[in-house]
Design a protein around this motif. Structure first.
Motif, mmCIF file in Angstrom:
data_model
loop_
_atom_site.group_PDB
_atom_site.id
_atom_site.type_symbol
_atom_site.label_atom_id
_atom_site.label_comp_id
_atom_site.label_asym_id
_atom_site.label_seq_id
_atom_site.Cartn_x
_atom_site.Cartn_y
_atom_site.Cartn_z
ATOM 1 N N ASN A 14 -14.841 15.350 -4.402
ATOM 2 C CA ASN A 14 -14.801 13.892 -4.254
ATOM 3 C C ASN A 14 -16.182 13.280 -4.485
ATOM 4 N N ARG A 15 -17.217 13.928 -3.929
ATOM 5 C CA ARG A 15 -18.577 13.381 -4.116
ATOM 6 C C ARG A 15 -18.989 13.474 -5.580
ATOM 7 N N LEU A 55 -15.489 11.413 1.593
ATOM 8 C CA LEU A 55 -16.691 11.995 0.981
ATOM 9 C C LEU A 55 -17.272 13.169 1.766
ATOM 10 N N LEU A 172 -15.080 3.451 -5.339
ATOM 11 C CA LEU A 172 -14.203 4.390 -4.612
ATOM 12 C C LEU A 172 -12.717 4.087 -4.778
#
Ligand code: MN
Length: 428
Positions: A14-15, A55, A172
């Protein structure tokens, strides 16, 4: 959390997706959620801020995440500030996560103390183009975020007044809209717990029971199954209570001959389910109720079949509105002539179906979604047609959670009975 933690690989992924969408020189700052005071010395149960969880995978308060992927020195590219619990907090609330556990769960290797924040800001800023964080516009929708995010933001701004800032949600939202397989697996679990709770709830519905008795069966099954609890305040709405879209008081008495609208969903590992069913209190629909329920069920099926990659939610809403108009005329709510004369055109159906057909589901039950982006595989959405008839003192809503696939959708609640006949059988 009661659920087992997800692997750090998900949060690392995700990051890296977020980092890939950043402009050069950007810095991201995300604060964990904070406990919200209830009254006196009590707090509401802690729920992590969803962006921070997405995150980091961390479920506790007292952290700030900094991402500065272009920083020349590796040790400043990904840093988590952690607040050590005080001696008193250790006595009352336990030791919290160790640094080793934080590293293991999040995959972040540079962990520092909260007292190093100013030093870190000084180190990150000279290289920074834009700082992305949850600015007040986003924070308003996320209770508990405001205070800490504001504090960090102001520290940045006071050191560097000319700094550009931008809303983290711009980056996001498109990412959170498409679920990774690990996330879909959590939502599947939440859906299956929700289905079990529905079956349990049916067993206590009878004339004279209270809405909260049904609610009690639902939460009991959620906890027994290891879910975190409700993903949102459950709606148990008998008779005309169903006309209030978010009826939450749940103190009404279920009367013989009424319908009970149930809108509820479990949260498992931070991920939500969202299910609506409408059932007859006596165990048998009247002929009219059955006709109305069948109409909602049919539109559910047709709407579900319209959901596929490439479709825009606003177009889908209009298509479903047209389907509703046909059904409303068939059900005698207005005539074809009245429909032809309506002003503005194509709006009469909204009188009986005044909310959206679909919303995104994920860490939040109404997950961030950009309606300008067409559906694509990996999105998880509700499908929830309904009819509300004040004149007849009832509302019927049917809702399942769907996963968008390459060719259409997979119904993640296919195992939860929706058909009127099946519901009557179960209630016998
Ligand atoms: Mn919903």
């Amino acid at each position: 959390m009661r659920s087992d933690p997800l692997p750090a690989s998900l949060f690392i992924k995700n990051r890296s997706k977020l980092i890939a969408s950043l402009e050069p020189g950007s810095v991201v700052v995300v604060c964990s959620g904070e406990r919200v005071r209830r009254s006196g010395d009590q707090h509401y149960p802690f729920r992590q801020q969803s962006d921070f969880f997405y995150l980091t995978g961390l479920h506790t308060e007292g952290y700030v995440l900094f991402l500065a992927p272009d920083h020349p020195r590796e040790e400043f590219r990904e840093v988590l500030l952690m607040r050590e619990p005080s001696g008193k907090e250790r006595i009352w609330s336990g030791p919290g996560l160790s640094v080793a556990e934080v590293i293991h769960r999040s995959g972040i290797t540079h962990i520092r103390g909260m007292d190093e924040m100013d030093e870190l800001i000084g180190e990150l800023l000279p290289a920074s183009g834009t700082i992305y964080c949850n600015l007040p516009e986003d924070a308003g929708q996320q209770p508990g975020v405001r205070s800490s995010e504001w504090e960090v933001y102001h520290r940045f701004k006071s050191s560097y007044p000319h700094l550009n800032s931008a809303r983290l949600s711009l980056l996001l939202t498109p990412l959170r809209m498409v679920k990774e397989p690990e996330e879909v697996a959590q939502i599947r679990k939440a859906c299956s717990v929700t289905g079990r709770a529905f079956r349990k709830a049916l067993s206590v519905i009878r004339p004279g029971c209270r809405e909260f008795e049904v609610e009690a069966e639902i939460i009991a099954e959620f906890i027994r199954s290891g879910a975190e609890g409700h993903a949102f305040d459950p709606i148990l709405a008998c008779g005309e209570h169903a006309l209030v879209l978010h009826h939450n008081e749940n103190r009404g008495r279920c009367s013989e001959g009424d319908l009970l609208l149930m809108d509820f969903g479990a949260e498992v590992g931070g991920y939500a389910a969202d299910c609506s069913r409408t059932v007859p209190v006596s165990g048998r629909f009247t002929a009219r109720q059955r006709a109305l329920h069948d109409a909602v069920h049919e539109i559910f099926t047709r709407a579900r079949d319209l959901m596929k990659p490439g479709v825009l939610l606003d177009d889908l809403q209009q298509q479903v509105g047209a389907l509703w108009q046909e059904a409303h005329i068939r059900l005698g709510l207005y005539t074809l002539e009245e429909a032809a004369r309506q002003d503005p055109p194509g709006s009469l159906w909204k009188k009986y179906f005044m909310h959206g057909l679909s919303h995104s589901i994920g860490l939040d039950v109404h997950d961030p979604f950009d309606r300008n982006i067409p559906l694509r595989p990996g999105m998880v959405l509700s499908c929830e047609p309904a009819i509300y008839l004040p004149e007849e003192g009832l509302g019927i809503r049917l809702e399942n959670v769907l996963l968008v696939t390459e060719t259409g959708t997979e119904d993640l609640m296919a195992g939860i009975p929706m058909d009127a006949e099946e519901v009557e059988q179960l209630m016998k």
